[in-house]
Write a protein that holds these residues in place. Structure first.
Motif, PDB file in Angstrom:
ATOM      1  N   UNK A 204       0.803  -1.221   0.000  1.00 43.60           N
ATOM      2  CA  UNK A 204       0.000   0.000   0.000  1.00 43.60           C
ATOM      3  C   UNK A 204       0.837   1.272   0.000  1.00 43.60           C
ATOM      4  N   UNK A 205       2.117   1.162   0.329  1.00 41.17           N
ATOM      5  CA  UNK A 205       2.973   2.340   0.386  1.00 41.17           C
ATOM      6  C   UNK A 205       3.468   2.683  -1.020  1.00 41.17           C
ATOM      7  N   UNK A 206       3.121   3.871  -1.550  1.00 41.50           N
ATOM      8  CA  UNK A 206       3.528   4.220  -2.923  1.00 41.50           C
ATOM      9  C   UNK A 206       5.018   4.472  -3.063  1.00 41.50           C
ATOM     10  N   UNK A 207       5.712   4.605  -1.931  1.00 40.50           N
ATOM     11  CA  UNK A 207       7.139   4.923  -1.976  1.00 40.50           C
ATOM     12  C   UNK A 207       8.022   3.695  -1.747  1.00 40.50           C
ATOM     13  N   UNK A 208       7.498   2.511  -2.056  1.00 40.47           N
ATOM     14  CA  UNK A 208       8.301   1.292  -1.866  1.00 40.47           C
ATOM     15  C   UNK A 208       8.381   0.430  -3.125  1.00 40.47           C
TER      16      UNK A 208
ATOM     17  N   UNK B 159       9.905   0.586  -6.076  1.00 43.19           N
ATOM     18  CA  UNK B 159      11.215   0.297  -6.664  1.00 43.19           C
ATOM     19  C   UNK B 159      12.105  -0.474  -5.688  1.00 43.19           C
ATOM     20  N   UNK B 160      11.899  -0.283  -4.396  1.00 42.43           N
ATOM     21  CA  UNK B 160      12.685  -1.030  -3.417  1.00 42.43           C
ATOM     22  C   UNK B 160      12.417  -2.522  -3.521  1.00 42.43           C
ATOM     23  N   UNK B 161      11.206  -2.873  -3.884  1.00 39.63           N
ATOM     24  CA  UNK B 161      10.847  -4.286  -4.009  1.00 39.63           C
ATOM     25  C   UNK B 161      11.261  -4.860  -5.364  1.00 39.63           C
ATOM     26  N   UNK B 162      11.402  -3.993  -6.363  1.00 39.66           N
ATOM     27  CA  UNK B 162      11.679  -4.434  -7.724  1.00 39.66           C
ATOM     28  C   UNK B 162      13.148  -4.733  -7.981  1.00 39.66           C
TER      29      UNK B 162
ATOM     30  N   UNK C 238      16.056   6.540   0.586  1.00 36.53           N
ATOM     31  CA  UNK C 238      16.192   7.648   1.545  1.00 36.53           C
ATOM     32  C   UNK C 238      14.912   7.817   2.356  1.00 36.53           C
ATOM     33  N   UNK C 239      13.761   7.665   1.722  1.00 35.56           N
ATOM     34  CA  UNK C 239      12.497   7.741   2.463  1.00 35.56           C
ATOM     35  C   UNK C 239      12.398   6.589   3.464  1.00 35.56           C
ATOM     36  N   UNK C 240      12.766   5.398   3.023  1.00 34.32           N
ATOM     37  CA  UNK C 240      12.667   4.212   3.882  1.00 34.32           C
ATOM     38  C   UNK C 240      13.599   4.319   5.087  1.00 34.32           C
ATOM     39  N   UNK C 241      14.789   4.852   4.893  1.00 31.58           N
ATOM     40  CA  UNK C 241      15.760   4.992   5.983  1.00 31.58           C
ATOM     41  C   UNK C 241      15.462   6.193   6.882  1.00 31.58           C
ATOM     42  N   UNK C 242      14.486   7.013   6.526  1.00 32.92           N
ATOM     43  CA  UNK C 242      14.141   8.173   7.349  1.00 32.92           C
ATOM     44  C   UNK C 242      15.142   9.302   7.257  1.00 32.92           C
ATOM     45  N   UNK C 243      15.851   9.419   6.135  1.00 33.00           N
ATOM     46  CA  UNK C 243      16.813  10.516   5.978  1.00 33.00           C
ATOM     47  C   UNK C 243      16.339  11.544   4.960  1.00 33.00           C
TER      48      UNK C 243
END
Length: 206
Positions: free
Chosen positions: A48-52, A54-57, A113-118
């Motif tokens: 459901x998170x739109x910002x993930x 490419x991280x999964x791909x 960067x979003x996932x790491x909170x930076x």
């Protein structure tokens, strides 16, 4: 390929699946290598998170490659510092910062960067707290705000020395949970102003 830094998960699956009993074993092996720090693949992030997406791909085959590329954004770097101005980076500048990467890999780095909170997204810009100015933006604060009863200041010391890690405030200001309350134009490296739901300044943390 020997010098390949990243790979689509589907490519890896196509090349390696025959070496495993089934797809589940391949996923467990990939997760183990990720947990050991040998590769990076964030397969367990919510759909459901739109910002993930490419991280999964994609799989990063050399974690040091990631560090080298993120340094161009989150640290003072003579070659790229001018792209991030007072904690803000425009999406349109990403090709200049990472000129040799495809748009998909640039998006992977951004989502990392979003996932790491930076960093955190903000329309067509990226908020990068570690690149905020050192000096509080007092010229932008409401009149007499620092003298109001809403002002709070906490000092963390061990003996005579400050011990609060330098990355605490960047982590707070990039937190998705606080994003709706944070006034991003009233932030600096060691402090921030938060608002109520009507966007009126309510308290300062520094």
């Amino acid at each position: 390929e020997q010098n390949k830094k990243y790979l689509r998960y589907s490519e890896m699956e196509h090349a390696m699946l025959s070496s495993f009993a089934n797809e589940d074993q391949l996923k467990r092996a990939t997760a183990t290598l990720h947990n050991l720090g040998n590769i990076l693949h964030y397969s367990d992030l919510p759909q459901s998170n739109p910002h993930t997406f490419y991280l999964k791909e994609w799989i990063i085959l050399e974690p040091q490659w990631l560090i080298d590329h993120l340094k161009r954004v989150i640290t003072e770097n003579p070659q790229s510092s001018h792209w991030v101005k007072e904690g803000w980076l425009n999406h349109s500048d990403l090709p200049q910062i990472w000129p040799n990467l495809s748009n998909e890999i640039r998006m992977w780095l951004l989502q990392a960067m979003y996932h790491f909170g930076i960093a955190s997204p903000s329309e067509n810009r990226i908020f990068v707290p570690s690149r905020l100015p050192d000096i509080p933006p007092t010229y932008r604060l409401p009149n007499n705000f620092l003298n109001s009863p809403l002002y709070r200041c906490f000092h963390f010391k061990q003996g005579e020395h400050d011990f609060l890690p330098l990355d605490i405030f960047p982590s707070i200001t990039a937190s998705p949970r606080l994003e709706s309350l944070l006034l991003k134009h009233l932030c600096w490296r060691k402090g921030a102003v938060f608002a109520d739901r009507t966007q009126n300044p309510q308290f300062l943390l520094q």
